[in-house]
Design an enzyme around this catalytic site. Structure first.
Site, short mmCIF file in Angstrom:
data_model
loop_
_atom_site.label_atom_id
_atom_site.label_comp_id
_atom_site.label_asym_id
_atom_site.label_seq_id
_atom_site.Cartn_x
_atom_site.Cartn_y
_atom_site.Cartn_z
N GLY A 164 0.89 -1.28 0.01
CA GLY A 164 0.14 0.09 -0.02
C GLY A 164 0.96 1.26 0.15
O GLY A 164 0.33 2.36 0.39
N LYS A 201 12.63 -0.53 -10.86
CA LYS A 201 12.71 0.85 -11.59
C LYS A 201 11.46 1.55 -11.10
O LYS A 201 10.29 0.99 -10.64
CB LYS A 201 12.36 0.15 -12.89
CG LYS A 201 12.31 1.37 -14.00
CD LYS A 201 13.88 1.76 -14.20
CE LYS A 201 13.92 2.96 -15.05
NZ LYS A 201 15.09 3.89 -15.03
N GLU A 288 1.31 -5.85 -6.09
CA GLU A 288 1.12 -6.71 -4.82
C GLU A 288 -0.33 -7.37 -4.98
O GLU A 288 -1.19 -6.88 -5.90
CB GLU A 288 1.22 -5.85 -3.74
CG GLU A 288 0.33 -4.57 -3.79
CD GLU A 288 0.60 -3.70 -2.56
OE1 GLU A 288 1.39 -2.81 -2.57
OE2 GLU A 288 0.27 -4.01 -1.42
N ARG A 292 -7.50 -9.26 1.24
CA ARG A 292 -8.74 -9.06 2.11
C ARG A 292 -9.84 -8.44 1.40
O ARG A 292 -9.49 -7.79 0.41
CB ARG A 292 -8.20 -8.01 3.24
CG ARG A 292 -7.72 -6.67 2.75
CD ARG A 292 -7.29 -5.84 3.55
NE ARG A 292 -7.01 -4.42 2.88
CZ ARG A 292 -5.96 -4.11 2.12
NH1 ARG A 292 -5.00 -4.89 1.99
NH2 ARG A 292 -5.77 -2.99 1.60
N ARG A 338 -13.85 8.96 -0.49
CA ARG A 338 -13.44 8.60 1.27
C ARG A 338 -13.82 10.02 1.81
O ARG A 338 -12.95 10.96 1.67
CB ARG A 338 -12.20 7.93 1.42
CG ARG A 338 -11.94 6.68 0.56
CD ARG A 338 -10.64 5.99 0.99
NE ARG A 338 -10.33 4.95 0.36
CZ ARG A 338 -9.31 4.05 0.74
NH1 ARG A 338 -8.96 4.00 1.77
NH2 ARG A 338 -9.20 2.97 -0.18
C1 MV4 Z 1 5.32 2.52 -7.55
C2 MV4 Z 1 5.35 3.86 -8.32
C3 MV4 Z 1 6.28 4.10 -9.21
N1 MV4 Z 1 7.18 3.19 -9.46
N2 MV4 Z 1 6.48 1.62 -7.77
C4 MV4 Z 1 2.57 1.39 -4.62
C5 MV4 Z 1 1.51 1.09 -3.94
C6 MV4 Z 1 0.63 2.04 -4.55
N3 MV4 Z 1 -0.33 2.60 -3.26
C7 MV4 Z 1 1.50 3.43 -4.61
N4 MV4 Z 1 2.80 2.71 -5.16
C8 MV4 Z 1 3.40 3.12 -6.13
N5 MV4 Z 1 4.57 2.16 -6.62
C9 MV4 Z 1 7.20 2.07 -8.68
N6 MV4 Z 1 8.30 0.89 -8.89
C10 MV4 Z 1 4.48 4.70 -7.69
C11 MV4 Z 1 3.40 4.45 -6.85
C12 MV4 Z 1 2.42 5.51 -6.15
C13 MV4 Z 1 1.23 5.45 -7.08
C14 MV4 Z 1 0.95 4.71 -8.12
C15 MV4 Z 1 -0.34 4.78 -8.62
C16 MV4 Z 1 -1.29 5.71 -8.31
C17 MV4 Z 1 -0.95 6.70 -7.17
C18 MV4 Z 1 0.45 6.59 -6.36
C19 MV4 Z 1 0.77 7.50 -5.39
C20 MV4 Z 1 1.95 7.33 -4.95
C21 MV4 Z 1 2.69 6.16 -5.39
#
Ligand code: MV4
Length: 451
Positions: A164, A201, A288, A292, A338
């Site tokens: 998350g 990446k 991921e 739940r 929300r």
């Molecule tokens: C990332 C990412 C950019 N590159 N992973 C993972 C869990 C999710 N809640 C946010 N995550 C992200 N993982 C990599 N390798 C950017 C995010 C991210 C994000 C992704 C989609 C929509 C909103 C986001 C807000 C913050 C970070």
């Protein structure tokens, strides 16, 4: 079928589960902390037991007290909701050892998907696209530097036991990578008791697209389409919608098939969510799997017509899925926002306190999932979610217009809430166009919050 279920949770999700049980003729037991004595889920359940003090560790996370409550009231199932113990494999095992059905996947699936490195490795072996990066936990600085050189900056450091978005850092060079490694390992140890981190990446401005999975104990697994959860702040989702404005039928079939394959590889049963990141040129990657029911499950319910909590209870009772993949349809559009007890004008500071006037929106195309009422005392001990406002329409535009109308009708006084922020989001032309970036909240709404 179950005769009595204990809901090991509070707030709107406890109310949601109690409602489904009542409609299925299943008796319910609520647990509550001393701070929740007068809350709605306690009032709606057939029985209620106080399990301890206000802090979560003293009550909603207190496994011996919860299991004792289950034994005393002689329940045959426990629904964990989301958060708290919902992804605690140890709790799932204890329920099963007490011959009480844990309404969720097996402890083994929870444990496997809870380790983000093991989950990624399983998906790679299953042929599901993952984000390039380290295949195992980073052993030392050289290991991390070599990975970063191989995949190129910017890179993301993530905690293996995170999820998350918790325990994540973006790095643009070697110096930042080394310092991020130290902080992430320390934070991960402190938050999850596991300091393992990995490097991958960094995707620029991805969309967060997640697929709802429903799997029974007879091996049938289907997906119920996607939810787009791209509007987040500090990894807390604020707005979710189904379907996604950027997923067409072809991409939906492709991602859905891989989501089902991921669930099969994990030996998954019950409701679950496979999360992907979709990048600007249409590439998508597994990040991921959530084991739940999720906060945002209602938007999927509204476009598919499937009650996910009832299905979760049915499959936990050993019933086979009542629907096949080619019978799943998505009709219209659903958007959820929300409503949190936070002040968006003051860095989202929590805003607990007594609610002296509460009025929910209604009318066609409006659903409110909430535990709040006039006179309710919002406690400071738990997450700030007060309600989920869901609106539907035959088109995205109609769902947004209904959301705008509903937000105008929503009164929660005198505490601060995220209602003004949502009014701003739904009147923003960028949102209407459906092409929002992940830093939308910070950039578009000039809230000045850096990650
Ligand atoms: C990332 C990412 C950019 N590159 N992973 C993972 C869990 C999710 N809640 C946010 N995550 C992200 N993982 C990599 N390798 C950017 C995010 C991210 C994000 C992704 C989609 C929509 C909103 C986001 C807000 C913050 C970070």
């Amino acid at each position: 079928m179950f005769s009595k279920i204990l809901i090991a949770n509070r707030g709107e999700i406890a109310v949601r589960v109690i409602r489904a049980c009542k409609e299925m003729g299943i008796r319910t037991v609520a647990i509550y902390s001393e701070a929740d004595r007068n809350s709605l889920h306690v009032r709606l359940a057939d029985e209620a037991i106080c399990v301890g003090g206000p802090k979560a560790e003293q009550s909603y996370l207190h496994i011996p007290a919860i299991v004792s409550a289950a034994e005393i009231t002689d329940v045959d199932g426990i629904h964990p909701g989301y958060g708290f113990l919902s992804q605690n494999a140890h709790f799932a095992e204890i329920c099963e050892s007490c011959n009480i059905t844990f309404l969720g996947p097996s402890a083994q699936s929870i444990r496997l998907m809870g380790d983000k490195i093991a989950a990624k490795d399983l998906m790679r072996k299953t042929g599901i696209p993952i984000i390039p990066g380290s295949m195992a936990a980073v052993r030392n600085k050289e290991d991390a530097l070599n990975t970063a050189r191989r995949i190129g900056y910017p890179v993301m450091v993530k905690a293996a036991a995170g999820g998350g978005g918790r325990g994540m850092r973006v790095c643009h060079n070697d110096v930042r990578l080394i310092s991020a490694l130290m902080t992430c390992q320390a934070e991960a140890e402190a938050s999850f008791g596991n300091s393992e981190v990995f490097v991958e990446k960094y995707l620029q401005e991805p969309r967060h697209i997640e697929f709802q999975i429903l799997a029974d104990k007879q091996g049938h697994i289907i997906h119920l389409g996607e939810r787009d959860c791209t509007i987040q702040r500090r990894h807390q989702k604020l707005v979710e919608e189904a379907p996604s404005p950027v997923v067409d039928a072809k991409l939906r079939r492709k991602m859905g098939e891989l989501a089902v394959r991921a669930a099969k590889a994990a030996g998954y049963t019950s409701t679950g969510t496979v999360e992907f990141l979709l990048d600007k040129d249409g590439g998508f990657y597994f990040i991921e799997m959530n084991t739940r029911i999720q906060v945002e499950h209602p938007v999927t319910e509204m476009v598919t017509g499937i009650d996910l909590i009832k299905e979760q209870i049915r499959v936990a009772a050993g019933e086979s899925l009542g629907i096949k993949q080619d019978e799943v349809t998505m009709e219209g559009w659903a958007i959820e926002c929300r409503i949190n007890a936070e002040d968006p004008a003051n860095r989202f500071a929590p805003s607990p306190g007594k609610i002296t006037f509460y009025h929910e929106p209604g009318g066609r195309g409006v659903r409110v999932d909430s535990h709040v009422f006039t006179g309710y005392d919002v406690p400071p001990y738990y997450d700030s979610l007060l309600a989920k406002l869901i609106t539907t329409g035959s088109t995205r535009q109609e769902a947004i217009r209904t959301m705008q109308r509903a937000l105008e009708e929503y009164f929660i006084e005198p505490i601060k809430t995220t209602i003004p922020l949502h009014k701003q989001i739904f009147s923003d032309p960028t949102f209407w166009r459906g092409h929002i970036a992940t830093d939308y909240i910070d950039r578009q709404l000039q809230l000045g919050e850096s990650e």
